[in-house]
Structures are given as structure tokens and as C-alpha cells.
Design an enzyme around this catalytic site. Structure first.
Site, PDB file in Angstrom:
ATOM      1  N   ASP A 136       0.850  -1.184   0.000  1.00 30.03           N
ATOM      2  CA  ASP A 136       0.000   0.000   0.000  1.00 30.03           C
ATOM      3  C   ASP A 136       0.888   1.238   0.000  1.00 30.03           C
ATOM      4  O   ASP A 136       2.004   1.215   0.538  1.00 30.03           O
ATOM      5  CB  ASP A 136      -0.866   0.038   1.258  1.00 30.03           C
ATOM      6  CG  ASP A 136      -2.034  -0.929   1.219  1.00 30.03           C
ATOM      7  OD1 ASP A 136      -2.089  -1.779   0.314  1.00 30.03           O
ATOM      8  OD2 ASP A 136      -2.901  -0.828   2.105  1.00 30.03           O
ATOM      9  N   HIS A 156       4.494  -7.595   0.017  1.00 28.51           N
ATOM     10  CA  HIS A 156       4.089  -8.882  -0.550  1.00 28.51           C
ATOM     11  C   HIS A 156       4.751  -9.105  -1.903  1.00 28.51           C
ATOM     12  O   HIS A 156       5.274  -8.185  -2.521  1.00 28.51           O
ATOM     13  CB  HIS A 156       2.568  -8.948  -0.675  1.00 28.51           C
ATOM     14  CG  HIS A 156       1.854  -9.000   0.641  1.00 28.51           C
ATOM     15  ND1 HIS A 156       1.057 -10.062   1.021  1.00 28.51           N
ATOM     16  CD2 HIS A 156       1.825  -8.133   1.678  1.00 28.51           C
ATOM     17  CE1 HIS A 156       0.561  -9.845   2.232  1.00 28.51           C
ATOM     18  NE2 HIS A 156       1.012  -8.668   2.647  1.00 28.51           N
ATOM     19  N   SER A 174       8.391   3.234   4.994  1.00 23.64           N
ATOM     20  CA  SER A 174       9.545   3.565   4.172  1.00 23.64           C
ATOM     21  C   SER A 174       9.193   3.463   2.699  1.00 23.64           C
ATOM     22  O   SER A 174       8.123   3.896   2.280  1.00 23.64           O
ATOM     23  CB  SER A 174      10.740   2.682   4.516  1.00 23.64           C
ATOM     24  OG  SER A 174      11.909   3.257   3.982  1.00 23.64           O
TER      25      SER A 174
END
Length: 284
Positions: free
Chosen positions: A88, A144, A247
């Protein structure tokens, strides 16, 4: 703005990050409840998508920050040849890697070789594609897999821990190639690809699913590890690591893959949405 940039060079990055590392793991109830509620309110964090929506249930701020999503909150787009967004956040930049150079922002660029730690590691990406995704404090902070992949090598590269917020990315030359980072190399039937987890000031803690906490400790030398013998294989959409604070993650793809041209700077993205395609028949 100039003062904010100047502070990036003056602040003791690692000392500040060590203090935050400790503070985000303190189990003192009033402290962690206050800190979590501040972040939720300030950044409008959507807790309805969390597996545990009750912010008071988290034992530490870091447990909240690395929270899992509830089942069904994300789904992988497309078929097996569709590359997925690994996190995200917001798009920082995407595009073609031109003669081994990666665009950062506003005329800034850096080489794939310095990002990955060697010319040999960068060779497969000389004319490939990249996507840089910035994770803000409001985002889901697990990373992911964009595709099925076997882990072939990792490289922990020492460096500074500049902020990776947009103001710093625009102002600090070669920022992503200067910050402490963990490079994870994978391969599958289409070829190699890499995920680069970039540390940042106050948020420079990185974990992987195969080794747990990797950063800290901070590196003093480049540490490259061959990983093939461990036979670590991760499926498309599976978690591969996490930032214990926020980050940036950079995806590097070889020539023949593409990143969607619709993913322009500042576009919001969700983990699992379409990032690009293997074996593209036309450039993005």
C-alpha cells in the site's frame, strides 16, 4: 523546506532511529495507547480493514504499525502473469531503466548498480523497468510478492537513513542509493526480479519472513548472502517482509516485463492491485 532538507544532513540518523525503535516497542499502556491514537487520528488510518480493529488490543505501537489485514481486504489482480503491487502507498516514480539508470525525481537519478551493490547484480535490469512505492504512516506496512519467486540472494547495504518523504526525494541526490537497504533477489520462469526495501530516518527497521528482523543491526559493510540452498519459494501475493515503521520499496524488473503507464507519481496504490505484466508485447 530548505531547513527540513538541511536537517536531514545534520541529524544523527542512527541514534534517532534507535530511540524510536525502543519507543515503539515500549509496552507501557498509557504511552502506546496515546501514540497509536495520535497516528490513527492524524493520518486518518482506516482500522476497519485491520484483522484487529481495536487499537487498544495491540501490545506495542510496532504491533499496531505492522498489523495484519482482515481476510478479503485485498485480492490479487489478474492472472499468474500479472505483476502485483507489493505494498500500500503512493507511487513515487515508475518507468524504464535507461542504460542502467533509475529516475528518482526532478532531474535526479541513480544507477541500478549502486542501488543493488554491484554491476553484476544490476546487469539483468539495464534496460528493464522499475516501480518505486512510498509507504506513509497511514498505510499497511507489510510487503508482498509481485510474482511467484524463488529467493536467490540477499544483500544488506549500509548507508545513511535520510527521510524518504517526497520533499527529501526531490532534494537529496541519489537518496535511495545512499540509504541503508535490503536487496532481495528472486527468480521464476520469466527471469529475475528484485525487491529493494529502503530504510528511512526514524523508521529504519526491516524484517523478512525467512530471517525475521534484519535491520537493525545496521550494516558497516555490504553483506551479500547466497540463498539458493535454502530453497525459499514464495507465492505471488504472499507476504515477504515488512517495515517496522514506514519507508519505500523499489521493484526492479528485467527487459520484457512492463509497469503500467497509468501508475503516475502520487497515484495511490494498494497491495495486490495490478502493477504490470510479464512478457509484455508493447512498452508501457
Amino acid at each position: 523546506m530548505k531547513a527540513k532538507v538541511a536537517l536531514q544532513y545534520i541529524l544523527p540518523h542512527r541514534a534517532c532511529s534507535r530511540v524510536v525503535y525502543w519507543a515503539t516497542r515500549w509496552r507501557f499502556g498509557p504511552w502506546k495507547h496515546w501514540l497509536i491514537s495520535q497516528i490513527v487520528r492524524r493520518y486518518d488510518v482506516d482500522m476497519s480493514q485491520a484483522a484487529e480493529p481495536d487499537i487498544r488490543s495491540y501490545p506495542t505501537f510496532n504491533a499496531f504499525f505492522t498489523r495484519a489485514l482482515k481476510a478479503g481486504a485485498r485480492a490479487p489482480a489478474g492472472d499468474a502473469d500479472t505483476l502485483l503491487c507489493p505494498a500500500d502507498g503512493k507511487i513515487s516514480q515508475t518507468g524504464r531503466i535507461e542504460n542502467g539508470r533509475i529516475f528518482q525525481a526532478k532531474g535526479q537519478s541513480y544507477s541500478a548498480a549502486e542501488l543493488l551493490g554491484s554491476e553484476e547484480a544490476a546487469a539483468p535490469y539495464r534496460n528493464g523497468h522499475f516501480a518505486t512505492i512510498y509507504l506513509s504512516p497511514r498505510d499497511y506496512h507489510r510487503v508482498h510478492m509481485p510474482a511467484d519467486g524463488a529467493l536467490t540472494a540477499t544483500t544488506h547495504i549500509p548507508g545513511r537513513i535520510f527521510s524518504v518523504a517526497p520533499f527529501a526525494v526531490e532534494a537529496i541526490p541519489r537518496l535511495f542509493a545512499r540509504n541503508e537497504r535490503l536487496v532481495c533477489h528472486f527468480e521464476n520462469q520469466h527471469g529475475p526480479f528484485a525487491l529493494v526495501l529502503v530504510g528511512a530516518i526514524l523508521v529504519s527497521s526491516i524484517s523478512t519472513v525467512w530471517d525475521g528482523l534484519v535491520v537493525p543491526p545496521y550494516a558497516s559493510n555490504i553483506t551479500a548472502r547466497e540463498q539458493r540452498a535454502r530453497n525459499i519459494r514464495l507465492a505471488r501475493f504472499e507476504e515477504m517482509g515488512r517495515f517496522n515503521m514506514g519507508s519505500t520499496v523499489i521493484v526492479l524488473l528485467p527487459e520484457g516485463a512492463s509497469v503500467d503507464a497509468t501508475l503516475t507519481p502520487l497515484a495511490p496504490v494498494k497491495m495486490g492491485q495490478r502493477l504490470g505484466q510479464w512478457n509484455a508485447t508493447h512498452p508501457s
